[in-house]
Scaffold this active site. Structure first.
Site, PDB file in Angstrom:
ATOM      1  N   TRP A 309       0.827  -1.205   0.000  1.00 58.34           N
ATOM      2  CA  TRP A 309       0.000   0.000   0.000  1.00 58.34           C
ATOM      3  C   TRP A 309       0.862   1.255   0.000  1.00 58.34           C
ATOM      4  O   TRP A 309       1.925   1.278   0.626  1.00 58.34           O
ATOM      5  CB  TRP A 309      -0.848  -0.033   1.270  1.00 58.34           C
ATOM      6  CG  TRP A 309      -1.380   1.272   1.740  1.00 58.34           C
ATOM      7  CD1 TRP A 309      -0.730   2.198   2.525  1.00 58.34           C
ATOM      8  CD2 TRP A 309      -2.677   1.815   1.490  1.00 58.34           C
ATOM      9  NE1 TRP A 309      -1.553   3.272   2.762  1.00 58.34           N
ATOM     10  CE2 TRP A 309      -2.758   3.057   2.151  1.00 58.34           C
ATOM     11  CE3 TRP A 309      -3.788   1.351   0.776  1.00 58.34           C
ATOM     12  CZ2 TRP A 309      -3.902   3.852   2.108  1.00 58.34           C
ATOM     13  CZ3 TRP A 309      -4.924   2.145   0.747  1.00 58.34           C
ATOM     14  CH2 TRP A 309      -4.969   3.380   1.407  1.00 58.34           C
ATOM     15  N   ASN A 311       0.323   5.624   0.720  1.00 56.97           N
ATOM     16  CA  ASN A 311      -0.477   6.841   0.765  1.00 56.97           C
ATOM     17  C   ASN A 311       0.433   8.032   0.532  1.00 56.97           C
ATOM     18  O   ASN A 311       1.051   8.099  -0.541  1.00 56.97           O
ATOM     19  CB  ASN A 311      -1.427   6.925   1.964  1.00 56.97           C
ATOM     20  CG  ASN A 311      -0.862   6.736   3.332  1.00 56.97           C
ATOM     21  OD1 ASN A 311      -0.456   5.646   3.680  1.00 56.97           O
ATOM     22  ND2 ASN A 311      -0.861   7.772   4.141  1.00 56.97           N
ATOM     23  N   ASP A 312       0.521   8.968   1.430  1.00 48.44           N
ATOM     24  CA  ASP A 312       1.130  10.266   1.131  1.00 48.44           C
ATOM     25  C   ASP A 312       2.537  10.191   0.531  1.00 48.44           C
ATOM     26  O   ASP A 312       3.370   9.432   1.025  1.00 48.44           O
ATOM     27  CB  ASP A 312       1.296  11.090   2.412  1.00 48.44           C
ATOM     28  CG  ASP A 312       0.107  11.013   3.335  1.00 48.44           C
ATOM     29  OD1 ASP A 312      -0.937  10.497   2.927  1.00 48.44           O
ATOM     30  OD2 ASP A 312       0.245  11.475   4.480  1.00 48.44           O
ATOM     31  N   GLN A 328       4.424   7.089   2.248  1.00 42.54           N
ATOM     32  CA  GLN A 328       3.801   6.270   3.278  1.00 42.54           C
ATOM     33  C   GLN A 328       3.520   4.899   2.683  1.00 42.54           C
ATOM     34  O   GLN A 328       2.846   4.786   1.654  1.00 42.54           O
ATOM     35  CB  GLN A 328       2.501   6.923   3.752  1.00 42.54           C
ATOM     36  CG  GLN A 328       2.730   8.161   4.568  1.00 42.54           C
ATOM     37  CD  GLN A 328       3.285   7.825   5.942  1.00 42.54           C
ATOM     38  OE1 GLN A 328       2.568   7.425   6.835  1.00 42.54           O
ATOM     39  NE2 GLN A 328       4.588   7.998   6.099  1.00 42.54           N
ATOM     40  N   TRP A 336      -3.923   0.267   4.394  1.00 45.15           N
ATOM     41  CA  TRP A 336      -3.091   1.122   5.239  1.00 45.15           C
ATOM     42  C   TRP A 336      -2.639   0.350   6.485  1.00 45.15           C
ATOM     43  O   TRP A 336      -3.378  -0.465   7.020  1.00 45.15           O
ATOM     44  CB  TRP A 336      -3.921   2.343   5.644  1.00 45.15           C
ATOM     45  CG  TRP A 336      -3.169   3.372   6.410  1.00 45.15           C
ATOM     46  CD1 TRP A 336      -2.426   4.377   5.892  1.00 45.15           C
ATOM     47  CD2 TRP A 336      -3.109   3.513   7.831  1.00 45.15           C
ATOM     48  NE1 TRP A 336      -1.893   5.136   6.912  1.00 45.15           N
ATOM     49  CE2 TRP A 336      -2.305   4.625   8.109  1.00 45.15           C
ATOM     50  CE3 TRP A 336      -3.654   2.790   8.901  1.00 45.15           C
ATOM     51  CZ2 TRP A 336      -2.023   5.047   9.411  1.00 45.15           C
ATOM     52  CZ3 TRP A 336      -3.375   3.204  10.191  1.00 45.15           C
ATOM     53  CH2 TRP A 336      -2.573   4.328  10.442  1.00 45.15           C
ATOM     54  N   SER A 370       4.050  10.774   7.993  1.00 46.13           N
ATOM     55  CA  SER A 370       4.513  11.655   6.925  1.00 46.13           C
ATOM     56  C   SER A 370       5.504  12.728   7.378  1.00 46.13           C
ATOM     57  O   SER A 370       5.543  13.105   8.547  1.00 46.13           O
ATOM     58  CB  SER A 370       3.313  12.334   6.274  1.00 46.13           C
ATOM     59  OG  SER A 370       2.645  11.393   5.483  1.00 46.13           O
ATOM     60  N   ARG A 428       1.259  16.177  13.702  1.00 44.40           N
ATOM     61  CA  ARG A 428       2.083  15.330  12.830  1.00 44.40           C
ATOM     62  C   ARG A 428       2.403  16.057  11.526  1.00 44.40           C
ATOM     63  O   ARG A 428       1.917  17.147  11.276  1.00 44.40           O
ATOM     64  CB  ARG A 428       1.354  14.020  12.520  1.00 44.40           C
ATOM     65  CG  ARG A 428      -0.010  14.179  11.876  1.00 44.40           C
ATOM     66  CD  ARG A 428      -0.676  12.821  11.682  1.00 44.40           C
ATOM     67  NE  ARG A 428      -2.006  12.956  11.117  1.00 44.40           N
ATOM     68  CZ  ARG A 428      -3.105  13.148  11.840  1.00 44.40           C
ATOM     69  NH1 ARG A 428      -3.027  13.223  13.176  1.00 44.40           N
ATOM     70  NH2 ARG A 428      -4.279  13.273  11.247  1.00 44.40           N
ATOM     71  N   ASP A 429       3.208  15.400  10.712  1.00 42.00           N
ATOM     72  CA  ASP A 429       3.508  15.782   9.324  1.00 42.00           C
ATOM     73  C   ASP A 429       4.348  17.063   9.212  1.00 42.00           C
ATOM     74  O   ASP A 429       3.912  18.077   8.637  1.00 42.00           O
ATOM     75  CB  ASP A 429       2.214  15.945   8.506  1.00 42.00           C
ATOM     76  CG  ASP A 429       1.274  14.752   8.633  1.00 42.00           C
ATOM     77  OD1 ASP A 429       1.769  13.661   8.959  1.00 42.00           O
ATOM     78  OD2 ASP A 429       0.054  14.918   8.421  1.00 42.00           O
ATOM     79  N   GLU A 477      -3.913  18.149   8.432  1.00 41.13           N
ATOM     80  CA  GLU A 477      -2.891  17.183   7.990  1.00 41.13           C
ATOM     81  C   GLU A 477      -2.016  17.688   6.836  1.00 41.13           C
ATOM     82  O   GLU A 477      -2.476  18.392   5.948  1.00 41.13           O
ATOM     83  CB  GLU A 477      -3.504  15.862   7.497  1.00 41.13           C
ATOM     84  CG  GLU A 477      -4.340  15.124   8.465  1.00 41.13           C
ATOM     85  CD  GLU A 477      -4.751  13.735   7.944  1.00 41.13           C
ATOM     86  OE1 GLU A 477      -4.794  12.839   8.767  1.00 41.13           O
ATOM     87  OE2 GLU A 477      -5.027  13.570   6.734  1.00 41.13           O
TER      88      GLU A 477
HETATM   89  C1  FRU Z   1      -2.549  11.732   5.683  1.00 45.36           C
HETATM   90  C2  FRU Z   1      -2.029  11.036   6.920  1.00 45.36           C
HETATM   91  C3  FRU Z   1      -0.994  11.868   7.618  1.00 45.36           C
HETATM   92  C4  FRU Z   1      -0.212  10.840   8.364  1.00 45.36           C
HETATM   93  C5  FRU Z   1      -0.206   9.700   7.388  1.00 45.36           C
HETATM   94  C6  FRU Z   1      -0.217   8.360   8.017  1.00 45.36           C
HETATM   95  O1  FRU Z   1      -2.993  10.852   4.725  1.00 45.36           O
HETATM   96  O2  FRU Z   1      -3.090  10.735   7.770  1.00 45.36           O
HETATM   97  O3  FRU Z   1      -1.520  12.857   8.442  1.00 45.36           O
HETATM   98  O4  FRU Z   1       1.068  11.261   8.673  1.00 45.36           O
HETATM   99  O5  FRU Z   1      -1.348   9.846   6.588  1.00 45.36           O
HETATM  100  O6  FRU Z   1      -0.084   7.369   7.058  1.00 45.36           O
END
Ligand code: FRU
Length: 752
Positions: A309, A311-312, A328, A336, A370, A428-429, A477
């Site tokens: 998988w 994501n970001d 991610q 996820w 992230s 976060r991030d 985020e």
């Molecule tokens: C956004 C998010 C971020 C976090 C990450 C976790 O998609 O929720 O805020 O760091 O994905 O995978």
């Protein structure tokens, strides 16, 4: 070469003493006898709860809702482990609701009554009862009695042999109103065959001889916690839906760092008849590498991970000829979870080569969320050890806070800063960037101050000591912030001379505000403005340290790929610009010019009057393409461009671009509008009027094979001023013939 070895057999003679050491039988209510009875009759299904109503089951109260639920109900965590589409879920209207659900009478004609159960552990209050003659003779609950926990359903069984031939009812009760005050049930059956027992801490020892450990995955199987121990030290620990029998697909664990060493794989719980551990093997090319990038739903000119998988996008940074794309990543599942930083590089923003994982979770469950990366060309952090500039990344380590890692080998391997975490807060991030006027590093970071949704700003002289300055509310985020010239010529980025500039502050949704930033405070000059106008686009980030000053953005393309050994993708890199429109200064998106490298056959068409019924593109039967049109709608009420089975409509009356349920204003300029559409297997990306409207769209699996293209005028005659269709090459398969991002290269050991 694809050597395949079963880990339990490899080097058997040397390892005999350490093979299968820790297996113990779990003494749980589910454990029945051992082997199936030879004369086992077929199971009897009591209820699978697949209909929209409860049929002849009766309810009281409201907890069970109007019928079986399709998975989770509003405000509930993800519900997993049920079979089919629906289950009994008494979370209807939350934990506070109560009620009962009672079966019609049935006869007990097998020895075992088996069912899937989850939810609260409140005996007598959130439970399922077996009722004979008005007496509760068996009762079961879910596993949760405290905050946290999981909405997963697991098998349970009762030995009902003593009631053979008698009539009984099942009564599912929810009179619990506090935390975990609900019960989930599915698939109730009578069986002659007991459920297999569960083994705990099942271990397989082996010597690392192959590059990859191949692990079988069954999507939606119970998650197992697996650890890899090397010489008795836990080096990897993660959750995985291990396939006990035939897998849906295989994932791999990179054994590169452990070559030649003794290891053991330990699984927390396994059914005693599971084939999972026997199936795991070591190979030099991971299982399925030969079909890599040829999977039917594999995006052909967008990045997606070989397995698992994504994501970001994270840590987008350019350094010495390489565009880094960290992301991610769950390397071990289709969904996820297990957040790592995956890693790919490109020399042209278009062809990608996946590299070994860059950041592993620090500990089980302490995931690498992230973040971003920069080149610390001044070595302000003092992390530099060699002749290369040092790269520094900031990420959220979920158990610790905002953390720093650095790389002295061009971003290929990373070291934790010993002083981590550098910022601790609810949030976060972290997004790092250099603020030249103040000569300091800045961090924009998502912050949940007082339960709100903010971006907080910090600054630092050295990327290690951070000072809080301010926060701005209304962003959720993955913040990003950058300065752009207004009305600069495309492609010139920061070299745009003395054009006025504005700062763009944005976050995961891609909505943004324009304003000024002084190194401490963002002062907005606009309200929140819409970002992309489509769907399935989230958590985008722009590149740091671009050599030519362009501001290039990649987003997480939330394009699901059911049935594939990977899931999701990255959107096509776009160059961002600020342009003055009739509404004011607005952010615009254009695919990076490197797209041209993918152009194959070009189909051009002369300008023409487009009558209703005409389709100049009717003869095209093509897979991947870029379609460009400039048109004056004339007397037509609409223009309909069909690509990849999806209609992109210009509504000439409303002056709107429409795709699926998405609409965005698209004005005529000098009587014309333009569309540019990129069509890949799982997405189309629409750019209206040179990117004033950016509309990414999910292309669902049932449309992925559609090769026809169409352009129609409706309700009148439109004037097509220019029309071209460029077939596009795959970035993967073309590369396999010897280019940069070759799949073959991707599976050979890479410098770390
Ligand atoms: C956004 C998010 C971020 C976090 C990450 C976790 O998609 O929720 O805020 O760091 O994905 O995978």
């Amino acid at each position: 070469m694809n050597r395949s070895r079963c880990v339990c057999c490899s080097s058997l003679s040397r390892l005999l003493s350490s093979r299968v050491v820790l297996a113990t039988l779990l003494a749980a209510s589910v454990c029945g006898g051992s082997a199936a009875e030879p004369s086992a009759r077929p199971d009897i299904l009591i209820a699978d709860f697949e209909r929209a109503d409860y049929g002849d089951w009766t309810t009281t109260g409201e907890a069970f809702g109007p019928g079986p639920a399709r998975g989770a109900l509003p405000d509930q965590m993800a519900v997993e482990g049920y079979l089919g589409e629906r289950l009994v879920n008494s979370f209807f209207n939350g934990d506070g609701s109560t009620g009962t659900l009672t079966s019609p009478p049935f006869r007990i004609e097998r020895r075992y009554l088996q069912f899937l159960m989850g939810g609260g552990m409140h005996p007598g209050q959130a439970c399922m009862n077996l009722v004979l003659d008005g007496q509760v003779v068996r009762s079961a609950t879910g596993p949760n009695d405290r905050p946290g926990g999981s909405e997963r359903l697991d098998w349970q069984q009762w030995d009902v042999g003593e009631f053979g031939g008698l009539e009984a009812r099942l009564q599912i009760v929810d009179s619990a109103t506090g935390g975990w005050g609900h019960i989930n049930v599915d698939h109730i059956r009578l069986s002659d065959r007991p459920l297999p027992g569960l083994l705990t801490n099942v271990a397989r020892a082996f010597t690392v001889e192959g590059r990859y450990l191949n692990l079988p995955v069954k999507h939606r199987a119970p998650k197992r916690r697996v650890r890899l121990e090397i010489e008795s030290r836990v080096v990897r620990e993660f959750e995985i839906e291990l396939a006990d029998a035939a897998p849906d697909f295989w994932v791999f664990l990179d054994l590169g760092p452990f070559e030649g060493r003794r290891g053991a794989l330990v699984v927390d719980r396994l059914p005693e008849d599971s084939k999972a551990l026997d199936a795991i093997d070591q190979t030099d090319a991971f299982r399925g590498a030969d079909g890599l990038y040829r999977e039917p739903l594999r995006p052909q000119f967008h990045f997606s991970s070989r397995r698992g998988w994504n994501n970001d996008p994270n840590g987008l940074v350019y350094y010495r000829g390489e565009y880094h794309l960290f992301y991610q990543h769950n390397p071990y599942g289709w969904d996820w979870g297990n957040m790592h930083w995956g890693h790919a590089v490109s020399t042209d923003l278009v062809h990608w080569r996946e590299l070994p994982i860059a950041l592993y979770p620090m500990a089980y469950g302490d995931w690498a969320f992230s973040g971003s990366a920069v080149v610390d060309a001044r070595n302000t952090g003092g992390f530099k050890t060699g002749s290369e500039e040092v790269l520094v990344a900031a990420y959220t380590s979920t158990g610790r806070g905002e953390c720093i890692v650095y790389s002295n080998d061009r971003g290929h391997s990373w070291t934790e800063y010993a002083g981590n975490p550098v910022v601790k807060h609810e949030g976060r991030d972290p997004r790092l960037f250099w603020h030249a006027p103040t000569g300091r590093w800045c961090m924009a970071v998502y912050d949940e101050f007082r339960g709100g949704r903010w971006i907080a700003f910090y600054s630092s002289p050295d990327l290690k000591a951070w000072t809080f300055h301010s926060r701005i509310e209304g962003f959720f985020e993955c913040p990003d912030i950058f300065e752009l010239p207004v009305d600069a010529q495309a492609g010139r980025g920061a070299d745009a001379g003395n054009a006025a500039s504005k700062w763009v502050l944005t976050a995961a949704s891609s909505a943004y505000r324009l304003g000024q930033f002084d190194g401490r405070v963002f002062t907005p000059e606009t309200p929140m403005l819409p970002g992309h106008r489509g769907e399935s686009f989230y958590a985008a980030q722009t590149y740091s340290d671009m050599p030519d000053g362009r501001r290039v953005q990649i987003g997480w393309g939330q394009m699901a790929t059911p049935g594939m050994p990977f899931n999701q993708m990255m959107t096509f890199p776009c160059e961002l610009s600020l342009r003055t429109t009739d509404d004011g200064v607005r952010l615009c998106w254009q695919p990076v010019r490197e797209l041209e490298r993918l152009r194959a056959r070009k189909h051009t068409f002369d300008p023409r009057a487009l009558e209703p019924g005409d389709n100049p593109l009717a003869n095209l039967n093509i897979d991947l393409h870029e379609t460009r049109i400039e048109a004056n709608p004339g007397s037509a009420s609409a223009l309909r461009l069909s690509v990849g089975g999806i209609d992109v409509i210009y509504d000439a009356v409303a002056r709107e671009l429409i795709c699926k349920k998405h609409r965005a204003p698209l004005r005529l300029r000098d009587g014309r509008m333009s569309l540019r559409v990129l069509t890949d297997r799982t997405s189309i990306e629409i750019f209206g009027n040179e990117g004033e409207v950016y509309m990414p769209i999910y292309r669902p699996p049932e449309l992925s094979g559609t090769r026809s293209v169409g352009l129609l005028a409706e309700g009148g005659v439109a004037r097509v001023l220019s029309l071209e269709v460029n077939e596009l090459k795959s970035i993967w398969l073309q590369a396999q013939e010897g280019g940069a991002g070759s799949a073959a290269a991707a599976s050979t050991p890479v410098m770390r």
